[in-house]
Design a protein around this motif. Structure first.
Motif, PDB file in Angstrom:
ATOM      1  N   SER A 359      -8.703   6.687  -1.787  1.00 46.10           N
ATOM      2  CA  SER A 359      -7.792   7.824  -1.690  1.00 46.10           C
ATOM      3  C   SER A 359      -7.553   8.481  -3.039  1.00 46.10           C
ATOM      4  O   SER A 359      -7.762   7.855  -4.090  1.00 46.10           O
ATOM      5  CB  SER A 359      -6.461   7.362  -1.079  1.00 46.10           C
ATOM      6  OG  SER A 359      -5.822   6.498  -1.987  1.00 46.10           O
ATOM      7  N   THR A 360      -7.166   9.785  -3.029  1.00 48.27           N
ATOM      8  CA  THR A 360      -6.891  10.564  -4.249  1.00 48.27           C
ATOM      9  C   THR A 360      -5.709   9.988  -4.991  1.00 48.27           C
ATOM     10  O   THR A 360      -5.700   9.883  -6.219  1.00 48.27           O
ATOM     11  CB  THR A 360      -6.611  12.016  -3.888  1.00 48.27           C
ATOM     12  OG1 THR A 360      -7.739  12.526  -3.181  1.00 48.27           O
ATOM     13  CG2 THR A 360      -6.351  12.882  -5.129  1.00 48.27           C
ATOM     14  N   SER A 361      -4.706   9.582  -4.233  1.00 47.38           N
ATOM     15  CA  SER A 361      -3.486   9.054  -4.865  1.00 47.38           C
ATOM     16  C   SER A 361      -3.798   7.783  -5.648  1.00 47.38           C
ATOM     17  O   SER A 361      -3.197   7.525  -6.681  1.00 47.38           O
ATOM     18  CB  SER A 361      -2.412   8.746  -3.805  1.00 47.38           C
ATOM     19  OG  SER A 361      -2.896   7.802  -2.882  1.00 47.38           O
ATOM     20  N   THR A 389      -8.839  12.800 -18.697  1.00 41.66           N
ATOM     21  CA  THR A 389     -10.185  12.297 -18.380  1.00 41.66           C
ATOM     22  C   THR A 389     -10.332  12.007 -16.921  1.00 41.66           C
ATOM     23  O   THR A 389     -11.315  12.333 -16.287  1.00 41.66           O
ATOM     24  CB  THR A 389     -10.487  11.015 -19.185  1.00 41.66           C
ATOM     25  OG1 THR A 389     -10.372  11.372 -20.608  1.00 41.66           O
ATOM     26  CG2 THR A 389     -11.884  10.538 -18.930  1.00 41.66           C
ATOM     27  N   THR A 390      -9.291  11.424 -16.418  1.00 39.37           N
ATOM     28  CA  THR A 390      -9.316  11.071 -14.994  1.00 39.37           C
ATOM     29  C   THR A 390      -9.339  12.311 -14.148  1.00 39.37           C
ATOM     30  O   THR A 390     -10.100  12.391 -13.163  1.00 39.37           O
ATOM     31  CB  THR A 390      -8.084  10.230 -14.646  1.00 39.37           C
ATOM     32  OG1 THR A 390      -8.085   9.058 -15.453  1.00 39.37           O
ATOM     33  CG2 THR A 390      -8.073   9.809 -13.172  1.00 39.37           C
ATOM     34  N   GLY A 392     -10.461  15.246 -15.015  1.00 37.30           N
ATOM     35  CA  GLY A 392     -11.733  15.929 -15.178  1.00 37.30           C
ATOM     36  C   GLY A 392     -12.792  15.312 -14.307  1.00 37.30           C
ATOM     37  O   GLY A 392     -13.627  16.015 -13.745  1.00 37.30           O
ATOM     38  N   ARG A 393     -12.795  14.072 -14.207  1.00 34.19           N
ATOM     39  CA  ARG A 393     -13.782  13.419 -13.336  1.00 34.19           C
ATOM     40  C   ARG A 393     -13.564  13.810 -11.895  1.00 34.19           C
ATOM     41  O   ARG A 393     -14.514  13.918 -11.123  1.00 34.19           O
ATOM     42  CB  ARG A 393     -13.704  11.896 -13.464  1.00 34.19           C
ATOM     43  CG  ARG A 393     -14.224  11.426 -14.828  1.00 34.19           C
ATOM     44  CD  ARG A 393     -14.005   9.894 -14.905  1.00 34.19           C
ATOM     45  NE  ARG A 393     -14.449   9.403 -16.185  1.00 34.19           N
ATOM     46  CZ  ARG A 393     -14.309   8.182 -16.625  1.00 34.19           C
ATOM     47  NH1 ARG A 393     -13.746   7.290 -15.829  1.00 34.19           N
ATOM     48  NH2 ARG A 393     -14.765   7.840 -17.828  1.00 34.19           N
ATOM     49  N   ARG A 394     -12.355  14.093 -11.568  1.00 32.60           N
ATOM     50  CA  ARG A 394     -12.048  14.413 -10.155  1.00 32.60           C
ATOM     51  C   ARG A 394     -12.623  15.758  -9.807  1.00 32.60           C
ATOM     52  O   ARG A 394     -13.088  15.963  -8.690  1.00 32.60           O
ATOM     53  CB  ARG A 394     -10.507  14.413  -9.961  1.00 32.60           C
ATOM     54  CG  ARG A 394     -10.080  14.658  -8.576  1.00 32.60           C
ATOM     55  CD  ARG A 394     -10.461  13.476  -7.698  1.00 32.60           C
ATOM     56  NE  ARG A 394      -9.990  13.722  -6.301  1.00 32.60           N
ATOM     57  CZ  ARG A 394     -10.318  13.001  -5.274  1.00 32.60           C
ATOM     58  NH1 ARG A 394     -11.184  12.006  -5.452  1.00 32.60           N
ATOM     59  NH2 ARG A 394      -9.849  13.335  -4.050  1.00 32.60           N
ATOM     60  N   ARG A 395     -12.619  16.671 -10.837  1.00 31.68           N
ATOM     61  CA  ARG A 395     -13.162  17.970 -10.532  1.00 31.68           C
ATOM     62  C   ARG A 395     -14.624  17.900 -10.369  1.00 31.68           C
ATOM     63  O   ARG A 395     -15.248  18.662  -9.647  1.00 31.68           O
ATOM     64  CB  ARG A 395     -12.816  18.955 -11.684  1.00 31.68           C
ATOM     65  CG  ARG A 395     -11.352  19.331 -11.728  1.00 31.68           C
ATOM     66  CD  ARG A 395     -11.186  20.509 -12.637  1.00 31.68           C
ATOM     67  NE  ARG A 395      -9.781  20.772 -12.857  1.00 31.68           N
ATOM     68  CZ  ARG A 395      -9.180  20.626 -13.966  1.00 31.68           C
ATOM     69  NH1 ARG A 395      -9.871  20.283 -15.043  1.00 31.68           N
ATOM     70  NH2 ARG A 395      -7.871  20.971 -14.109  1.00 31.68           N
TER      71      ARG A 395
END
Length: 395
Positions: A359-361, A389-390, A392-395
């Motif tokens: 999950s995103t959360s 950083t976290t 950015g990785r999500r994008r």
């Protein structure tokens, strides 16, 4: 038929015969006597004992050696029947000797129980030795002395000589066993010496009885006896023998009857004892039989109870096994159900875990989780950098 010869007897002769036979002077020789149950060689002289007391009418009569009292009771009985003023004394230790045998106190007690109620008013039983009793009598006081102690020559001579000065002028001395010649008996020797010195008469039956007129004024009737002709003496001996035989026979019959009675009683007692024992044996046999039946019943009851217990135990074991098997099956089913439920639950949890981790959360909160586990010195710039950083990785 036989011819009977009639004997012609004149009336006067018949009268004389019956008068003589019925004379009161003959009464003493026909008197009955007591103590027929006792053992004595004196029963044959009982009729003479009765007669001599009446003939002498003694003031004092002494007997040395009484034992069971047959002769002494005859003297006392005559005194009582004739109502004489005679004092009688029996001297004896009542212990016995080598010739008569030794005996216990029961002999004296038995005689005393008979003697005292009948003759105690004029008679005494002196329980002592002959020599010790002598001092109780005055000189020249005894009219009849009967010596019947120890029968050796020395003993009877001693008795006669030591009592000689106690004899009165009317004295008559009687010696028993003058015709007894057995070992240890010496009365016949002394009698042979004395009968040549004094008027005397001797009966030969019942071991012999010597009658000695020692006193210078002995009773006339007894002196007449001592002076009978040889023919009359023999006839008189025979008649007194016959008279005395009756009492000797009665005594023997009495003792035999008593013995038979005792044997009969013993037989009855033995019979009763046998019957009692037989009944007791029967009862014991019945008790044993009942005990055996009871024992067998107990064994059978025990066997049945044991069999029943075994059956109950077997049934209980079977039921227990069935119950255990049932419970094991139930537990196995429950365990399988539990395992399936756990498997489902674990799968659900794994699925939920994987969903959470993806999950995103969960990704967004990763830095925060890291901070919880990182050192407290972590800087804010470092935290911001980590968040950037976290993202950015999500994008």
């Amino acid at each position: 038929m036989r011819d009977h010869i009639a004997v012609q007897v004149s009336p006067s002769e018949t009268d004389d015969f019956f008068r003589t036979l019925l004379s009161s002077e003959l009464d003493p020789v026909f008197w009955p006597t007591d103590l027929l149950d006792r053992t004595s060689a004196w029963f044959g002289h009982i009729p003479f004992a009765h007669w001599v007391v009446g003939a002498a009418e003694p003031r004092v009569l002494v007997e040395l050696g009484t034992h069971e009292g047959v002769s002494y009771s005859a003297f006392c009985s005559a005194v009582a029947r004739m109502q004489l003023a005679t004092r009688c004394y029996a001297v004896d230790t009542w212990q016995g000797d080598e010739q008569a045998g030794f005996y216990d106190d029961s002999v004296f007690q038995k005689l005393s129980a008979y003697h005292t109620p009948l003759f105690g008013s004029f008679s005494s039983l002196l329980r002592t030795t002959f020599d010790e009793a002598r001092s109780q009598f005055s000189d020249k006081s005894i009219d009849i002395l009967h010596i019947d102690g120890f029968h050796s020559y020395e003993a009877v001579k001693h008795d006669f000589e030591t009592w000689r000065d106690k004899l009165s002028d009317q004295a008559v001395v009687l010696f028993h066993d003058t015709n007894e010649f057995g070992e240890g008996f010496g009365v016949h020797r002394l009698w042979a010496e004395l009968k040549s010195e004094y008027p005397s008469f001797e009966f030969l039956h019942s071991h012999g009885l010597g009658v000695l007129c020692v006193g210078s004024a002995s009773p006339q009737a007894i002196l007449t006896l001592c002076n009978l002709s040889e023919r009359d003496s023999d006839q008189l001996r025979q008649r007194f023998d016959l008279l005395g035989t009756r009492w000797a026979a009665d005594s023997q019959n009495t003792r035999l009857a008593s013995l038979l009675h005792l044997e009969h009683q013993a037989g009855l007692q033995h019979l009763h004892e046998r019957e009692r024992l037989a009944a007791e044996v029967h009862n014991l046999e019945e008790e044993l039989k009942q005990a055996r039946l009871t024992h067998e019943e107990i064994l059978e009851q025990t066997r049945l109870a044991y069999t029943e217990l075994l059956a109950q135990a077997g049934q209980a074991q079977q039921e227990l096994q069935q119950d255990v098997s049932r419970k094991l099956q139930e537990a196995d089913v429950k365990m399988r159900e539990t395992e399936r439920a756990l498997s489902v639950k674990i799968a659900t949890i794994e699925s939920e875990k994987n969903a959470l981790l993806g999950s995103t959360s969960w990704r967004l909160t990763r830095p925060l989780r890291a901070m919880r586990t990182a050192p407290s010195a972590l800087s804010l710039s470092g935290f911001a950098k980590r968040c950037w950083t976290t993202l950015g990785r999500r994008r």
